[in-house]
Write a protein that holds these residues in place. Structure first.
Motif, short mmCIF file in Angstrom:
data_model
loop_
_atom_site.label_atom_id
_atom_site.label_comp_id
_atom_site.label_asym_id
_atom_site.label_seq_id
_atom_site.Cartn_x
_atom_site.Cartn_y
_atom_site.Cartn_z
N GLU A 75 0.83 -1.20 0.00
CA GLU A 75 0.00 0.00 0.00
C GLU A 75 0.87 1.25 0.00
O GLU A 75 1.87 1.33 0.71
N LEU A 76 0.46 2.22 -0.77
CA LEU A 76 1.18 3.47 -0.93
C LEU A 76 0.54 4.57 -0.09
O LEU A 76 -0.67 4.76 -0.13
N THR A 77 1.36 5.28 0.66
CA THR A 77 0.94 6.49 1.36
C THR A 77 1.60 7.65 0.65
O THR A 77 2.81 7.63 0.41
N VAL A 78 0.82 8.67 0.30
CA VAL A 78 1.34 9.80 -0.47
C VAL A 78 1.20 11.09 0.32
O VAL A 78 0.17 11.34 0.95
N HIS A 79 2.25 11.89 0.25
CA HIS A 79 2.27 13.21 0.87
C HIS A 79 2.56 14.23 -0.22
O HIS A 79 3.59 14.13 -0.89
N GLY A 80 1.67 15.18 -0.41
CA GLY A 80 1.86 16.20 -1.44
C GLY A 80 2.91 17.22 -1.02
O GLY A 80 3.18 17.42 0.17
N ILE A 81 3.49 17.86 -2.00
CA ILE A 81 4.44 18.95 -1.77
C ILE A 81 3.75 20.21 -2.28
O ILE A 81 3.44 20.32 -3.47
N VAL A 82 3.51 21.15 -1.40
CA VAL A 82 2.76 22.35 -1.72
C VAL A 82 3.50 23.18 -2.77
O VAL A 82 4.71 23.39 -2.68
N GLU A 90 5.45 6.56 0.38
CA GLU A 90 6.01 5.50 1.21
C GLU A 90 5.29 4.20 0.88
O GLU A 90 4.07 4.18 0.81
N TYR A 91 6.07 3.14 0.66
CA TYR A 91 5.47 1.84 0.39
C TYR A 91 6.49 0.73 0.66
O TYR A 91 7.67 0.99 0.81
N SER A 92 6.00 -0.47 0.72
CA SER A 92 6.87 -1.62 0.89
C SER A 92 6.80 -2.48 -0.37
O SER A 92 5.89 -2.33 -1.19
N ALA A 93 7.78 -3.35 -0.52
CA ALA A 93 7.79 -4.29 -1.65
C ALA A 93 8.28 -5.64 -1.15
O ALA A 93 9.13 -5.71 -0.26
N THR A 94 7.72 -6.68 -1.72
CA THR A 94 8.14 -8.04 -1.39
C THR A 94 8.31 -8.83 -2.68
O THR A 94 7.81 -8.45 -3.73
#
Length: 137
Positions: A75-82, A90-94
């Motif tokens: 799962e991806l968490t996204v933070h915008g840059i103003v 941020e995410y994980s990979a396997t």
């Protein structure tokens, strides 16, 4: 009616994570011809820290994907840059290391900038000591 929506940095990052395990050429097409792909800490395992241009970026990712089978991005968490068409994700990979058959797991922090519907700059941070152990296993 034609869809004229130009993807922004977040949409491009999400699409890149969908495409990466299945179609490297479609993944590379998300990048501008003169895009930059940075791996600031990759020098710790003797890999280039900077790739410039779509072809060089594709070459680097082709090498990386040759090391793995069954890559799955979490799962991806996204933070915008103003004020910019840019995001931090941020995410994980396997997956499984091709040579050893041992599990691969990693957590990534990425910064993606876009212009005119293409990725222009992609910076990826990850635990290089963990990656080195995966390579040596």
């Amino acid at each position: 009616m034609t869809d004229t929506h130009t993807p922004d940095a977040e949409a491009l990052l999400r699409r890149s994570l969908e495409l990466l395990p299945v179609d490297l050429y479609a993944w590379a097409a998300l990048f501008a011809d003169d895009a930059v792909f940075e791996l600031p800490y990759a020098g710790s395992f003797d890999a280039p820290t900077l790739r410039e241009g779509r072809e060089a970026i594709l070459g680097g990712m082709t090498w990386f994907m040759s090391l793995l089978t069954g890559l799955k991005n979490g799962e991806l968490t996204v933070h915008g840059i103003v004020g910019r068409d840019a995001v931090v994700g941020e995410y994980s990979a396997t997956g499984t290391m091709s040579a050893s058959g041992k599990p691969f797991d990693q957590i990534y922090i990425v910064r993606v900038e876009a212009k005119d519907g293409l990725i222009t700059h992609f910076t990826e941070y990850f635990d290089t000591l963990r990656f080195k152990k995966h390579l040596e296993a």
